[in-house]
Design a protein around this motif. Structure first.
Motif, PDB file in Angstrom:
ATOM      1  N   SER A 171       3.418  -2.157   7.600  1.00  0.00           N
ATOM      2  CA  SER A 171       4.630  -1.480   7.159  1.00  0.00           C
ATOM      3  C   SER A 171       4.947  -1.972   5.756  1.00  0.00           C
ATOM      4  O   SER A 171       4.098  -2.600   5.103  1.00  0.00           O
ATOM      5  N   ALA A 172       6.170  -1.702   5.264  1.00  0.00           N
ATOM      6  CA  ALA A 172       6.555  -2.133   3.920  1.00  0.00           C
ATOM      7  C   ALA A 172       7.982  -2.659   3.922  1.00  0.00           C
ATOM      8  O   ALA A 172       8.828  -2.221   4.704  1.00  0.00           O
ATOM      9  N   ARG A 173       8.196  -3.613   3.027  1.00  0.00           N
ATOM     10  CA  ARG A 173       9.532  -4.187   2.811  1.00  0.00           C
ATOM     11  C   ARG A 173       9.758  -4.262   1.309  1.00  0.00           C
ATOM     12  O   ARG A 173       9.184  -5.098   0.611  1.00  0.00           O
ATOM     13  N   LEU A 174      10.590  -3.349   0.799  1.00  0.00           N
ATOM     14  CA  LEU A 174      10.900  -3.264  -0.623  1.00  0.00           C
ATOM     15  C   LEU A 174      12.110  -4.135  -0.937  1.00  0.00           C
ATOM     16  O   LEU A 174      13.076  -4.168  -0.169  1.00  0.00           O
ATOM     17  N   VAL A 175      12.047  -4.833  -2.083  1.00  0.00           N
ATOM     18  CA  VAL A 175      13.136  -5.721  -2.489  1.00  0.00           C
ATOM     19  C   VAL A 175      13.457  -5.486  -3.963  1.00  0.00           C
ATOM     20  O   VAL A 175      12.557  -5.283  -4.781  1.00  0.00           O
ATOM     21  N   SER A 176      14.748  -5.540  -4.285  1.00  0.00           N
ATOM     22  CA  SER A 176      15.154  -5.363  -5.686  1.00  0.00           C
ATOM     23  C   SER A 176      15.347  -6.699  -6.393  1.00  0.00           C
ATOM     24  O   SER A 176      15.804  -6.725  -7.544  1.00  0.00           O
ATOM     25  N   SER A 222       0.828  -1.205   0.000  1.00  0.00           N
ATOM     26  CA  SER A 222       0.000   0.000   0.000  1.00  0.00           C
ATOM     27  C   SER A 222       0.862   1.255   0.000  1.00  0.00           C
ATOM     28  O   SER A 222       1.921   1.301   0.637  1.00  0.00           O
ATOM     29  N   ARG A 223       0.370   2.281  -0.670  1.00  0.00           N
ATOM     30  CA  ARG A 223       1.079   3.556  -0.652  1.00  0.00           C
ATOM     31  C   ARG A 223       0.989   4.256   0.691  1.00  0.00           C
ATOM     32  O   ARG A 223       1.723   5.213   0.935  1.00  0.00           O
ATOM     33  N   THR A 224       0.141   3.790   1.587  1.00  0.00           N
ATOM     34  CA  THR A 224       0.154   4.334   2.944  1.00  0.00           C
ATOM     35  C   THR A 224       1.392   3.854   3.703  1.00  0.00           C
ATOM     36  O   THR A 224       1.785   4.469   4.687  1.00  0.00           O
ATOM     37  N   ASN A 225       2.000   2.781   3.218  1.00  0.00           N
ATOM     38  CA  ASN A 225       3.197   2.254   3.869  1.00  0.00           C
ATOM     39  C   ASN A 225       4.483   2.546   3.108  1.00  0.00           C
ATOM     40  O   ASN A 225       5.563   2.548   3.718  1.00  0.00           O
ATOM     41  N   SER A 285       8.520   6.597  10.526  1.00  0.00           N
ATOM     42  CA  SER A 285       8.970   6.451   9.140  1.00  0.00           C
ATOM     43  C   SER A 285      10.485   6.424   9.013  1.00  0.00           C
ATOM     44  O   SER A 285      11.191   7.110   9.751  1.00  0.00           O
ATOM     45  N   MET A 286      10.947   5.631   8.064  1.00  0.00           N
ATOM     46  CA  MET A 286      12.313   5.754   7.539  1.00  0.00           C
ATOM     47  C   MET A 286      12.217   6.470   6.204  1.00  0.00           C
ATOM     48  O   MET A 286      11.418   6.087   5.343  1.00  0.00           O
ATOM     49  N   VAL A 287      13.014   7.512   6.034  1.00  0.00           N
ATOM     50  CA  VAL A 287      12.977   8.328   4.820  1.00  0.00           C
ATOM     51  C   VAL A 287      14.302   8.131   4.077  1.00  0.00           C
ATOM     52  O   VAL A 287      15.379   8.294   4.660  1.00  0.00           O
ATOM     53  N   VAL A 288      14.215   7.773   2.794  1.00  0.00           N
ATOM     54  CA  VAL A 288      15.403   7.460   2.004  1.00  0.00           C
ATOM     55  C   VAL A 288      15.527   8.455   0.859  1.00  0.00           C
ATOM     56  O   VAL A 288      14.598   8.613   0.055  1.00  0.00           O
ATOM     57  N   ASP A 289      16.665   9.116   0.797  1.00  0.00           N
ATOM     58  CA  ASP A 289      16.917  10.119  -0.234  1.00  0.00           C
ATOM     59  C   ASP A 289      17.304   9.472  -1.564  1.00  0.00           C
ATOM     60  O   ASP A 289      16.861   9.894  -2.626  1.00  0.00           O
ATOM     61  N   TYR A 290      18.156   8.445  -1.500  1.00  0.00           N
ATOM     62  CA  TYR A 290      18.524   7.719  -2.711  1.00  0.00           C
ATOM     63  C   TYR A 290      19.161   6.389  -2.338  1.00  0.00           C
ATOM     64  O   TYR A 290      19.622   6.175  -1.210  1.00  0.00           O
ATOM     65  N   GLY A 319      11.132  14.003  -3.698  1.00  0.00           N
ATOM     66  CA  GLY A 319      12.504  13.535  -3.839  1.00  0.00           C
ATOM     67  C   GLY A 319      12.940  12.474  -2.862  1.00  0.00           C
ATOM     68  O   GLY A 319      14.135  12.145  -2.815  1.00  0.00           O
ATOM     69  N   VAL A 320      12.010  11.889  -2.092  1.00  0.00           N
ATOM     70  CA  VAL A 320      12.380  10.858  -1.123  1.00  0.00           C
ATOM     71  C   VAL A 320      11.360   9.721  -1.120  1.00  0.00           C
ATOM     72  O   VAL A 320      10.195   9.908  -1.473  1.00  0.00           O
ATOM     73  N   LEU A 321      11.835   8.551  -0.711  1.00  0.00           N
ATOM     74  CA  LEU A 321      10.978   7.415  -0.416  1.00  0.00           C
ATOM     75  C   LEU A 321      10.688   7.422   1.079  1.00  0.00           C
ATOM     76  O   LEU A 321      11.605   7.547   1.891  1.00  0.00           O
ATOM     77  N   THR A 322       9.423   7.260   1.441  1.00  0.00           N
ATOM     78  CA  THR A 322       9.044   7.179   2.847  1.00  0.00           C
ATOM     79  C   THR A 322       8.400   5.827   3.114  1.00  0.00           C
ATOM     80  O   THR A 322       7.385   5.477   2.498  1.00  0.00           O
ATOM     81  N   ILE A 323       9.008   5.061   4.001  1.00  0.00           N
ATOM     82  CA  ILE A 323       8.441   3.792   4.455  1.00  0.00           C
ATOM     83  C   ILE A 323       7.883   4.030   5.851  1.00  0.00           C
ATOM     84  O   ILE A 323       8.617   4.420   6.764  1.00  0.00           O
TER      85      ILE A 323
END
Length: 263
Positions: A91-96, A67-70, A250-255, A76-80
């Motif tokens: 929450s969210a767990r992104l994987v490449s 979900s985009r709520t997570n 939240s964890m905020v990721v710039d890049y 310019g940032v990703l917010t989990i």
């Protein structure tokens, strides 16, 4: 006299001490990145999701969603974000995996960490093919971990069959990083066939050498992929309880950037 001078200059040049200076460090080239310079869901060409709420091997409390709520990208940032909802934590767990799989390189992310007691953010890597078997046999590389009850203490670790926390042999290093939860900082790992080295804001923190004794100590000769997640509770994150009132967090990721040596 002239012959002696020329000989001395020649010796210095052979040692890298001549007019050209010392040898240059290895040259890296950018091969994969997400700058989060768009809006909406995380780029599906680069990220998938791990989904569900089975404890994830650590008795974690959250259910991971897509979900985009997570997990969302804006400004310019990703917010989990980990949320306390009526049904429990999400929450969210992104994987490449399958979208960014790598053998060796420089892996870095610039991020700001949550303060919430009970939060457990991580920037890390897992094997893509699990060639040596299930965890920890095929390895794990933790570029950054932080638990909310120990504010600003950041950790870099590796796990293998011979070296892991379940048998109290984990290879790890930690440092108090002032402002880790207030400001963005750079977390980085350099992975080569000979070593894994970790840095915070480009300052060295962690080093793990290839002992060349086989996969039980060094399974890091196979492909790995990236993970970004924010867990809640668990064996480590919830060791001193979870403050429900501290969420959402939240964890905020710039890049996120991946470099590999130029051919």
């Amino acid at each position: 006299m002239h012959a002696l001078i020329l000989l001395a200059v020649g010796l210095l040049a052979c040692k890298g001490g001549g007019p050209e200076g010392p040898p240059k460090p290895p040259a890296y080239q950018l091969v994969w990145a997400d700058e989060f310079d768009y809006s909406g869901a995380p780029d599906p060409a680069k990220w998938g999701y791990d989904l569900g709420g089975n404890g994830w091997g650590n008795n974690e409390w959250q259910t991971y969603t897509d979900s985009r709520t997570n997990a969302s990208v804006a400004n310019g940032v990703l917010t989990i974000t980990a949320l306390k909802e009526a049904s429990g934590y999400t929450s969210a767990r992104l994987v490449s995996k399958g979208k960014g799989d790598f053998l060796y390189g420089r892996f870095e992310a610039r991020a700001k960490l949550p303060k919430a007691k009970g939060s457990w953010p991580a920037i890390w890597m897992l094997p893509t093919d699990w060639a040596y078997g299930g965890w920890p046999k095929s390895g794990e590389i933790d570029i950054m971990e932080h638990v909310g009850y120990d504010t600003n203490m950041v950790h870099i670790s590796v796990h293998t069959e011979a070296y892991n926390h379940s048998i109290r042999t984990q290879k790890s290093a930690k440092r108090i990083l002032d402002g880790a939860t207030d400001d963005f900082h750079l977390y980085r790992v350099d992975w080569t066939p000979d070593s894994i080295r970790g840095y915070v804001d480009d300052a060295p923190l962690f080093a793990f050498a290839n002992e060349k004794t086989g996969y039980k100590t060094w399974p890091f000769d196979k492909r790995f992929h990236l993970l970004l997640n924010l867990a809640v509770g668990g064996n480590w994150g919830g060791q001193r309880g979870v403050d429900d009132l501290a969420f959402p967090a939240s964890m905020v990721v710039d890049y996120v950037r991946v470099y590999q040596l130029k051919p």
